[in-house]
Design an enzyme around this catalytic site. Structure first.
Site, PDB file in Angstrom:
ATOM      1  NE  ARG A 186      -1.539  -2.428   3.067  1.00 37.97           N
ATOM      2  CZ  ARG A 186      -1.910  -3.447   2.285  1.00 37.97           C
ATOM      3  NH1 ARG A 186      -2.671  -3.763   2.147  1.00 37.97           N
ATOM      4  NH2 ARG A 186      -0.751  -4.395   2.735  1.00 37.97           N
ATOM      5  CB  THR A 187       3.380   2.774   2.181  1.00 38.25           C
ATOM      6  OG1 THR A 187       3.126   2.337   3.639  1.00 38.25           O
ATOM      7  CG2 THR A 187       4.642   3.428   2.218  1.00 38.25           C
TER       8      THR A 187
ATOM      9  CE  LYS B 104      27.214  -2.274  -5.997  1.00 32.54           C
ATOM     10  NZ  LYS B 104      27.783  -1.628  -7.750  1.00 32.54           N
TER      11      LYS B 104
ATOM     12  NE  ARG C 145       7.151   0.347   5.410  1.00 30.40           N
ATOM     13  CZ  ARG C 145       6.185  -0.243   5.110  1.00 30.40           C
ATOM     14  NH1 ARG C 145       6.015  -1.171   4.401  1.00 30.40           N
ATOM     15  NH2 ARG C 145       5.206   1.268   4.730  1.00 30.40           N
TER      16      ARG C 145
ATOM     17  CG  HIS D 238       3.915   4.396   9.078  1.00 28.93           C
ATOM     18  ND1 HIS D 238       4.392   4.755   7.561  1.00 28.93           N
ATOM     19  CD2 HIS D 238       3.481   2.678   8.225  1.00 28.93           C
ATOM     20  CE1 HIS D 238       3.520   3.867   6.590  1.00 28.93           C
ATOM     21  NE2 HIS D 238       3.872   2.978   6.530  1.00 28.93           N
TER      22      HIS D 238
HETATM   23  C1  NCD Z   1       2.197  -1.027   8.051  1.00 29.26           C
HETATM   24  C2  NCD Z   1       3.286  -0.873   8.069  1.00 29.26           C
HETATM   25  O1  NCD Z   1       4.604  -1.474   7.113  1.00 29.26           O
HETATM   26  O2  NCD Z   1       4.286  -0.561   9.665  1.00 29.26           O
HETATM   27  N1  NCD Z   1       1.613  -1.652   6.586  1.00 29.26           N
HETATM   28  C3  NCD Z   1       0.809  -0.358   5.998  1.00 29.26           C
HETATM   29  O3  NCD Z   1       1.629   0.770   6.078  1.00 29.26           O
HETATM   30  N2  NCD Z   1      -0.051   0.100   5.321  1.00 29.26           N
HETATM   31  C4  NCD Z   1       1.386  -1.708   9.218  1.00 29.26           C
HETATM   32  C5  NCD Z   1       2.062  -3.635   9.269  1.00 29.26           C
HETATM   33  O4  NCD Z   1       2.606  -4.110   8.307  1.00 29.26           O
HETATM   34  O5  NCD Z   1       1.859  -4.455  10.621  1.00 29.26           O
END
Ligand code: NCD
Length: 309
Positions: free
Chosen positions: A59-60, A89, A110, A138
């Site tokens: 999703r993100t 590396k 991320r 997040h």
């Molecule tokens: C979350 C995350 O990556 O922290 N997912 C997201 O971005 N919607 C929640 C999760 O992974 O549980």
């Protein structure tokens, strides 16, 4: 448009002022209306977003990329930053930041280690957005969660919100609790003792005058809450698989539990779900988690525009 967020890194929910939060919400509403009206948008025309995902994401990443494309911008990304980028590396995130500023106008990162988005941001002169750093934060998820709460409930103020599940390792609940604290939310923190919210977060919220009930009892919390925010036990943060097996399935929202909940309750989840919400709940009116995921696009359209305009 307001320029209050121009050039800013979005690293933590508690770095955002109320003014900035409001600006993001208002801008997201504007984009939602424009999209509904079928407008063609070009706010990001000529600009490039770099996405660097060192950890899995559906999703993100897709919603950031979709947001950028819907705004007429372009996207570059490393498909699997962990295995396929120079991180393999031994390149530091600081150096990656230095390099990426020449390639893009804004970056989303991320990473499995808390604090890593800040490290990349230190190297990069362009705005860096934290798309989730380990068990840290997040912030963009929290913003879309807030947007969803306002849409579903008609307000952000004067609500009781239960955060449920892996509050220790879940970065979404860390950011969301900090963001909602701006609106005087009353909290239930529902978790097994081993997965309780980090004490420094609860202490900080209480210092800000926020009322928190920590409990292991999901029924009590459901009976009193306006919003039930379920989360996944964060398997990837466990060093002991037996401990994960012991704790998984601790809390499950199903129709039986929902029948004991406060009438009109809204069920949310950042997704992906494993077994925290039974599929039978999906058709219930208050099941907002897929609408929540969709809201990610307009909120991220707002963020991308505001930090680069
Ligand atoms: C979350 C995350 O990556 O922290 N997912 C997201 O971005 N919607 C929640 C999760 O992974 O549980």
């Amino acid at each position: 448009m307001a320029t209050i967020l121009r050039g800013k890194d979005i690293l933590r929910a508690d770095h955002l002022t109320l003014d900035e939060i409001e600006t993001i919400m208002v801008t997201a509403v504007r984009f939602e209306n424009a999209m509904r009206a079928g407008d063609r948008l070009s706010n990001m025309a000529g600009k490039i977003l770099a996405t660097l995902f060192y950890e899995p994401s559906t999703r993100t990443r897709l919603s950031f990329e979709s947001a950028m494309l819907r705004l007429g911008g372009q996207v570059i990304s490393v498909a699997d930053a962990k295995g396929a980028s120079s991180a393999a590396k031994g390149e530091t995130l600081y150096d990656t930041g230095k390099m990426i500023e020449g390639y893009a106008d804004v970056a989303v990162v991320r990473h499995p280690i808390a604090g890593s988005a800040a490290e990349l941001a230190e190297g990069a002169a362009i705005p860096v957005i934290n798309g989730g750093d380990g068990a840290g934060q997040h912030p963009t998820q929290a913003l879309l969660d807030l947007y969803t709460i306002r849409k579903e409930k008609g307000r952000a103020e004067d609500l009781t919100v239960a955060l449920v599940g892996d509050l220790k390792n879940g970065r979404t609940v860390h950011s969301l609790s900090m963001l909602l604290a701006n609106f005087g939310t009353h909290f239930y923190f529902v978790a097994p003792t081993a997965l309780a919210m980090p004490p420094e977060i609860t202490a900080d919220l209480r210092r800000r005058g926020i009322e928190i009930v920590e409990t292991a009892d999901l029924r009590e919390a459901a009976a009193r809450s306006d919003v039930l925010y379920m989360t996944r036990i964060q398997k990837e943060r466990f060093t002991d698989p037996a401990e994960y097996e012991r704790l998984r399935g601790s809390y499950v929202l199903d129709k039986a539990l929902l029948s004991l909940a406060k009438p009109g309750i809204t069920a949310m989840h950042p997704l992906p779900r494993v077994d925290e919400i039974a599929r039978e709940v999906d058709s219930v009116e208050g099941a907002a988690y897929f609408r929540q995921a969709n809201n990610g696009v307009v909120v991220r359209m707002a963020l991308l525009t505001l930090v680069t305009e």
